[in-house]
Design a protein around this motif. Sequence first.
Motif, short mmCIF file in Angstrom:
data_model
loop_
_atom_site.label_atom_id
_atom_site.label_comp_id
_atom_site.label_asym_id
_atom_site.label_seq_id
_atom_site.Cartn_x
_atom_site.Cartn_y
_atom_site.Cartn_z
N ASN A 9 0.81 -1.22 0.00
CA ASN A 9 0.00 0.00 0.00
C ASN A 9 0.84 1.28 0.00
OD1 ASN A 9 -2.84 -0.69 -0.03
ND2 ASN A 9 -2.41 -1.78 1.87
N PHE A 23 11.57 1.99 1.73
CA PHE A 23 12.56 1.85 2.75
C PHE A 23 12.01 2.27 4.12
CE2 PHE A 23 15.58 4.88 4.61
CZ PHE A 23 16.49 3.98 5.12
N SER A 24 11.13 3.30 4.12
CA SER A 24 10.66 3.75 5.44
C SER A 24 9.63 2.78 6.01
CB SER A 24 10.19 5.20 5.38
OG SER A 24 8.83 5.27 5.23
N VAL A 25 8.83 2.12 5.17
CA VAL A 25 7.89 1.11 5.68
C VAL A 25 8.68 -0.04 6.31
CG1 VAL A 25 6.22 -0.67 5.03
CG2 VAL A 25 6.04 1.61 4.04
N GLU A 55 10.55 0.57 9.80
CA GLU A 55 9.74 0.97 10.97
C GLU A 55 10.01 0.06 12.15
OE1 GLU A 55 5.57 1.06 10.09
OE2 GLU A 55 5.86 2.88 8.89
N ALA A 79 3.56 4.12 -1.46
CA ALA A 79 3.63 4.79 -2.76
C ALA A 79 4.52 4.00 -3.72
CB ALA A 79 4.18 6.19 -2.57
N SER A 121 -1.61 2.91 -3.31
CA SER A 121 -1.84 3.55 -2.00
C SER A 121 -3.20 3.29 -1.37
CB SER A 121 -1.62 5.05 -2.14
OG SER A 121 -0.37 5.25 -2.73
N GLY A 122 -3.17 2.53 -0.28
CA GLY A 122 -4.36 2.34 0.54
C GLY A 122 -5.46 1.49 -0.08
N LYS A 123 -5.19 0.90 -1.23
CA LYS A 123 -6.30 0.22 -1.90
C LYS A 123 -6.35 -1.28 -1.61
CE LYS A 123 -6.27 3.58 -5.61
NZ LYS A 123 -5.00 4.00 -6.18
N ASP A 135 12.88 8.91 -5.20
CA ASP A 135 12.02 9.46 -4.16
C ASP A 135 11.03 8.40 -3.69
OD1 ASP A 135 13.25 11.88 -4.10
OD2 ASP A 135 11.89 12.84 -5.51
N LYS A 136 10.53 7.60 -4.64
CA LYS A 136 9.59 6.54 -4.28
C LYS A 136 10.24 5.50 -3.39
CE LYS A 136 6.60 6.02 -8.27
NZ LYS A 136 6.37 5.05 -9.34
N ASN A 159 12.17 5.91 -1.08
CA ASN A 159 12.13 6.31 0.32
C ASN A 159 10.92 5.74 1.03
OD1 ASN A 159 14.49 7.79 0.32
ND2 ASN A 159 13.47 9.59 -0.52
N SER A 160 9.81 5.58 0.30
CA SER A 160 8.62 5.06 0.96
C SER A 160 8.77 3.56 1.20
CB SER A 160 7.36 5.37 0.15
OG SER A 160 7.35 4.66 -1.05
#
Lengths: 107, 286
Positions: B59, B281-283, B286, B61, B66-68, B275-276, B278-279
């Motif tokens: 989910n 990697f950050s998930v 955590e 980016a 996203s969120g679907k 940039d994508k 980063n999302s």
Amino acid sequence: MKQIDISDLKPGMVLAKNVYGKSENLLMGKGVPLSSEKIEQLSCLGIKSLWVEAPDERKEPSGEDITKITKEVREMLDSQFEQVSHNLIMKELKEVFARYLIKRMSR
Amino acid sequence: MNTHDLDYRIKKLKDLPTLSTILTECNNMLKNPNVSASDLAKIIKSDQSISSKVLKLVNSAFYGLSGKVSNISHAIVILGFSTIRNVILSVSVFDFLPKDADLGGFEISKFWEHSTGCAIISKVFAQRLGMKDPEEAFIAGLLHDIGKLAIAKMFRDDFITILKTTHKDKVLILDAEREVLGITHPQIGGILSQQWKLPTTLTEAISFHHNGEKKINNVKLVSIVHLADIITRGLQIGSGGDQVIPELNNKAWDTLNLDIDIIERWIDDIDEEIDKANSFFSVLSE
């Protein structure tokens, strides 16, 4: 520069401060113009509010800024590439990286 | 470093933690042509921690959904079996070392940032070079330095000495490993990859990302990861623990048959992808 709620973000606004994630990792750097995709991305990452530049505040970097950035990038790459400077392709790659980094950091 | 020490160290590597059993089960299942999305979903759901991370990741980016996606079966149908397997593999390796481990200044978040950057660049280059499995290139890029984490985990004191040598002598971690440990992270990564029963092509990419070898099956994949590692370092994305750059291998360069202008264009194109990343990697961190 002003702090606004994520729901008030509009594509085209420009980040005025770096945005960090929970583990202090950089998610998006200041100066990045926001697209609708990037706004959705930030929202999914749980960012609630952030700093954007007021429209008339966004300045092009001055000649002085660019000279400073160029110097920093050159020094960094010179040190990183010191031992491979005899290799012609590495030399050319170094120039590609320098152009990219100077452009990115000047945004 | 004497032979006895080296033997001891290689034996100790056998004690390395295994990857999640879910991954082994998925790998086995994917060999069966009749496997269904719900069979696979059942296996993934049996591990709460993995399945919640898989959902978060699909989910994010990074996958553009996203969120679907609300459940694992849905995720499998949308992303396909091999992408899901790679998601599980990514989730499992990110748990390999705690992100706050004290390793003499070595930052695990920077390490994963470097690995993720290398993964994205490998994938984009594989796509543009017309390789049939760009996802494989992504995983190869993500895992190429996994041997460094194995060294940090199994031989912490040696690892700290390696880092000190790297900084003091301004050499690659690879050279410092040879001096301090007598064995390097690509070699250890290769052993690990075999122990984890990863595909041979991945083991090769991990083992030879610093130098081409004659007898390998997928020279192109190895060459892509080698170049992507250099580009990730040059673009200053994260850090693998050293501050110098490896020299481009001539054979890899000839295999890829690229020129500098193409590389410059492709690098400009991947700005958004990075940039994508980063999302992604950050998930996972955590």
